[in-house]
Design a protein around this motif. Structure first.
Motif, short mmCIF file in Angstrom:
data_model
loop_
_atom_site.label_atom_id
_atom_site.label_comp_id
_atom_site.label_asym_id
_atom_site.label_seq_id
_atom_site.Cartn_x
_atom_site.Cartn_y
_atom_site.Cartn_z
N VAL B 166 0.07 -3.85 0.94
CA VAL B 166 -0.80 -3.33 2.01
C VAL B 166 -2.04 -4.20 2.24
O VAL B 166 -2.36 -4.52 3.38
CB VAL B 166 -1.17 -1.85 1.75
CG1 VAL B 166 -2.34 -1.42 2.61
CG2 VAL B 166 0.03 -0.97 2.04
N PRO B 167 -2.76 -4.63 1.17
CA PRO B 167 -3.94 -5.45 1.44
C PRO B 167 -3.64 -6.76 2.16
O PRO B 167 -4.50 -7.29 2.86
CB PRO B 167 -4.50 -5.72 0.04
CG PRO B 167 -4.03 -4.58 -0.77
CD PRO B 167 -2.67 -4.25 -0.25
N PHE B 168 -2.42 -7.29 2.02
CA PHE B 168 -2.04 -8.48 2.78
C PHE B 168 -1.93 -8.14 4.27
O PHE B 168 -2.29 -8.93 5.12
CB PHE B 168 -0.65 -8.98 2.36
CG PHE B 168 -0.66 -9.84 1.14
CD1 PHE B 168 -1.77 -10.60 0.81
CD2 PHE B 168 0.47 -9.91 0.34
CE1 PHE B 168 -1.76 -11.40 -0.32
CE2 PHE B 168 0.49 -10.72 -0.78
CZ PHE B 168 -0.62 -11.46 -1.11
N LEU B 170 -2.85 -5.19 6.01
CA LEU B 170 -3.86 -4.39 6.70
C LEU B 170 -5.00 -5.29 7.16
O LEU B 170 -5.58 -6.01 6.36
CB LEU B 170 -4.39 -3.31 5.75
CG LEU B 170 -5.16 -2.17 6.40
CD1 LEU B 170 -4.24 -1.32 7.25
CD2 LEU B 170 -5.83 -1.31 5.34
#
Lengths: 285, 341
Positions: B166-168, B170
């Protein structure tokens, strides 16, 4: 074969209590740092109900921001798609001196801060920049206008397709292409009929990642855009403006579209991995 | 046939021969096998009277120098390399060179003043300090998570595995406002923490939280494949030789994961140092306290202080190039480590 699917061998596993403690810590960490922020985006966006949510998305400035984001991605992604395929062909199908240096240079934009990615174009094309005075005389605006946003977006998404394809094509080698050429196919036919089918999933994956980043880029675009509402505001920048005006619901509403895009991208990634038997799974970037 | 093959084996044993080493890296399966054979033969190695160890005379075919122009029947080398170099030059190299040229055109005292002002130093300290702390936190929790995801099966494992990315995916601005809402004093996590007297949002701690979020996938995704490929035999062997599970982990598993872990941490650190979008919302951006270096560049630009912005940017860029070099070396080390294990 992931070892998790193997029957547990005593010498390679821990006592049940240790196992479940570790799982619990891992899950707690993921919920705290990943799930909660994700959930927050949607709860904050819907805080005042669906009506306010939809109103925030259909308001003219928001629509302009969505339109601009789509336009920029529609220019930047195809350009980087072509570049990625071309670069991967040169790097993966041939062995030549300086190849690893070239790969490092292609990866370079990943290690540059987004703010600096925007700054370099301001220094080149801004009014105080090298080409700025010349361009403004010609009546062509790059900085604080759409061309600057496109350039900054191309820069930050530069490596995505290439770095997805290079290892994949290196692994596949050149045997099939050589066979096709020996059998009389032209270079273009070889690419279209032999190489392209082999790399299609990797290519799709690279394009998806490139697109997600292109639509979501904030730092680089923020430096070159000038934040003119309705004109040079992309979706992430619109999120920022609304947030700084304490218009939280509208801000999170636009943000929720971007979060949905991220979730769609990740789902597509999971589907592709499932299609290719996790063959694409490698280290992140 | 016999002496010839023996000499090749001996050649493969000689790691100080750089070209031979490169070839081994390049052709790893073959190199691995012959390296292993050489390992067994090293005890019987004798002085070499006919100079068979001289690589050029003994086995000229072992040396494969790369040329600038490859010989291949595959078409399109000139065209594709040309386009690649042109596009790379236009989009990446010329603008970056322009930045350094601009920095070089400042005179030295101007440059030093810009870079060593208290505010800039405080920002650099915060950027690097918080990035390091976040990367180390991710080293612990990221390895734990990678271990749990690879080794254990539990309901929802695949979902959790997907969530790590997700951090990649978002956008950073979205992450930024959402973390701020969570950790603000009336937020879901901010309120209970405030009751304990801990303030996260609008303090350096907030910067740290945002950087942990950004860095997590780098560590997990670098360790996971290595952990998956770790041969079961070495752990079983350690157990058979009487090592306890704890000893096996500390003495066998951790050392083989270490290069990958170091690479992942370096990647997370490098990303965190330059991070902007997710940090500026939660940081509060108080000069000298919670102002990160990339934000300072933006502020200087908004004040039309292009010289100062360029000076700070060139320092950060230089540091990230050094980081990139370090990461490349780490990755090479980790690949070599894998081949040997």
């Amino acid at each position: 074969m992931p070892s998790a699917r193997r029957p547990a061998i005593d010498s390679r596993s821990e006592p049940r209590a240790v196992r479940w403690t570790l799982i619990a810590i891992g899950l707690a960490f993921v919920s705290l740092f990943i799930v909660l922020p994700l959930v927050t985006v949607f709860t904050e966006a819907l805080r005042q109900g669906v009506g306010a949510y939809l109103a925030a998305l259909t308001e003219p400035d928001a629509r302009a921001a969505i339109g601009l984001t789509l336009t920029v991605a529609a220019i930047a992604v195809p350009l980087n798609l072509v570049f990625g395929v071309v670069a991967a062909w040169a790097i993966a199908k041939f062995e030549f001196r300086g190849r690893s240096l070239l790969i490092t240079l292609i990866d370079l934009p990943f290690s540059v801060s987004p703010v600096i990615s925007g700054l370099i174009y301001v220094l080149l094309f801004g009014l105080q920049g090298w080409l700025g005075p010349f361009l403004s005389e010609a009546g062509f605006k790059v900085i604080f206008a759409i061309p600057g946003i496109v350039l900054a977006t191309i820069f930050v998404t530069f490596p995505f397709v290439a770095r997805e394809l290079i290892p994949l094509m290196q692994e596949q080698g050149t045997d099939e292409e050589e066979a096709a050429l020996v059998l009389g196919a032209s270079g273009w036919q070889t690419f279209r009929r032999v190489t392209l089918p082999n790399i299609r999933w990797g290519l799709l994956y690279g394009v998806l990642l490139c697109n997600a980043r292109a639509m979501g880029e904030f730092g680089a675009v923020s430096v070159v855009s000038g934040h003119i509402r309705g004109l040079t505001n992309t979706m992430p920048l619109h999120v920022e403006i609304l947030y700084n005006e304490y218009n939280f619901v509208a801000s999170f509403a636009v943000a929720s579209l971007l979060a949905l895009l991220a979730l769609v991208t990740l789902t597509a990634k999971a589907v592709i991995e499932w299609q290719t038997g996790a063959g694409l799974r490698r280290q992140g970037h | 046939m016999q002496p010839r093959s023996a000499s090749t084996v001996l050649l493969d044993r000689a790691p100080w021969l750089a070209h031979d080493y490169a070839r081994r890296l390049e052709n790893d399966r073959e190199g691995f096998a012959s390296g292993a054979r050489g390992e067994a033969l090293v005890l019987t190695r004798a002085p070499d009277p006919i100079g068979a160890l001289e690589p050029d005379r003994a086995a000229p075919s072992a040396r494969r120098t790369l040329s600038w122009r490859p010989r291949s029947i595959i078409p399109g080398f000139g065209l594709t390399l040309g386009i690649t170099l042109a596009w790379l030059g236009l989009i990446v190299l010329i603008p970056l060179v322009a930045l350094f040229a601009r920095a070089a055109s400042l005179d030295a005292s101007q440059f030093l003043d810009a870079v060593t002002s208290d505010r800039v130093l405080a920002a650099l300290r915060l950027s690097f300090g918080a990035s390091l702390a976040a990367a180390l936190t991710n080293a612990v929790f990221g390895s734990l998570l990678a271990w749990v995801l690879v080794r254990y099966s539990f309901p929802g494992r695949r979902l959790v595995d997907a969530l790590v990315d997700v951090p990649f995916a978002l956008p950073t601005a979205v992450a930024g406002i959402s973390l701020t809402a969570l950790y603000a004093e009336n937020g879901w996590l901010g309120a209970p923490l405030a009751a304990l007297g801990i303030k996260v949002a609008f303090t350096p701690l907030g910067v740290f939280v945002a950087l942990v979020f950004i860095g997590l996938p780098f560590v997990v995704r670098t360790i996971e494949p290595v952990l998956q490929d770790l041969p079961a035999e070495i752990e079983e062997a350690a157990a058979c030789l009487g090592a306890s599970r704890w000893q096996t982990i500390v003495r066998v598993i951790v050392p083989s994961l270490f290069p990958a872990l170091a690479t992942g941490v370096a990647l997370a650190f490098a990303r965190a140092v330059g991070e902007y979008g997710s940090v500026i919302f939660i940081a509060g951006n108080l000069p000298m306290v919670s102002e990160i270096a990339p934000l300072l560049i933006v502020i200087k630009l908004e004040e039309y202080a292009y010289g100062e912005a360029t000076a700070v940017a060139s320092v950060m860029l230089l540091i990230s190039f050094v980081m990139l070099l370090a990461i490349n070396l780490l990755q090479r080390w980790s690949r070599r480590h894998l081949e040997r294990s």
